[in-house]
Design an enzyme around this catalytic site. Structure first.
Site, PDB file in Angstrom:
ATOM      1  CB  CYS A  38       0.201   1.886   4.139  1.00 26.66           C
ATOM      2  SG  CYS A  38      -1.471   1.273   3.925  1.00 26.66           S
ATOM      3  CB  CYS A  77      -0.915  -0.038   1.229  1.00 30.14           C
ATOM      4  SG  CYS A  77      -1.782   1.495   1.558  1.00 30.14           S
TER       5      CYS A  77
END
Length: 172
Positions: A98, A95
């Site tokens: 993230c 991600c």
């Protein structure tokens, strides 16, 4: 092949650098082991006293800002049973957002100087926790106090929004 060459470069010193070593360190040269193609007179152990870190380096704080959740027992012990409010960062290795949010969140938590903890949960490793807490997208941050969910958000926030979120959780 390239990684071996890089490793050799890091772990061995050139003969010119060894000549500048004190006599006590030069004795280590003949006993060091390396798979290098250089003769033993041109090698020195990385752990020799001449390679000690300078005493002037600042020491990092022993208190960690965040921790990785290892399993359900660890989550229960360190998050649910925590005396401090805990921010849980549900993230994934793949991600991109993230990777941006994680350091920002750690910075916001560090500013609170131990008044809040931060747990990091990889949803690929702990799918059961992600399902239990209704995580359907990453990054998701859930705030818990006394084992109860008190707030959450999904997605990236800027530094000011993170600071105010963390302050709200600790009751500032």
């Amino acid at each position: 092949m390239a990684h071996r060459l890089l490793a050799r470069r890091i772990w061995t010193l050139s003969a010119k650098e060894i000549r500048r070593l004190p006599a006590s360190s030069a004795a280590l040269v003949s006993t060091s082991y390396s798979t290098s193609l250089q003769p033993s007179s041109a090698r020195v152990s990385f752990l020799s006293p001449s390679h000690a870190l300078p005493h002037s380096l600042p020491h990092a704080s022993c208190r960690q800002v965040s921790f990785n959740v290892q399993d359900n027992e660890d989550f229960t012990e360190r998050v649910i049973n925590s005396q401090l409010p805990v921010l849980i960062d549900f993230h994934a290795q793949w991600c991109g957002p993230c990777k941006i949010l994680g350091p920002r969140l750690e910075k916001a938590v560090a500013k609170q100087k131990g008044r809040v903890a931060m747990a990091k949960v990889d949803i690929d490793d702990h799918t059961d926790l992600a399902i239990e807490y209704g995580v359907s997208a990453v990054p998701t941050v859930i705030a818990m106090r006394g084992g109860d969910v008190v707030d959450h958000f999904v997605g990236i926030k800027d530094d000011d929004e993170l600071d105010s979120f963390v302050s709200k959780i600790i009751g500032k």
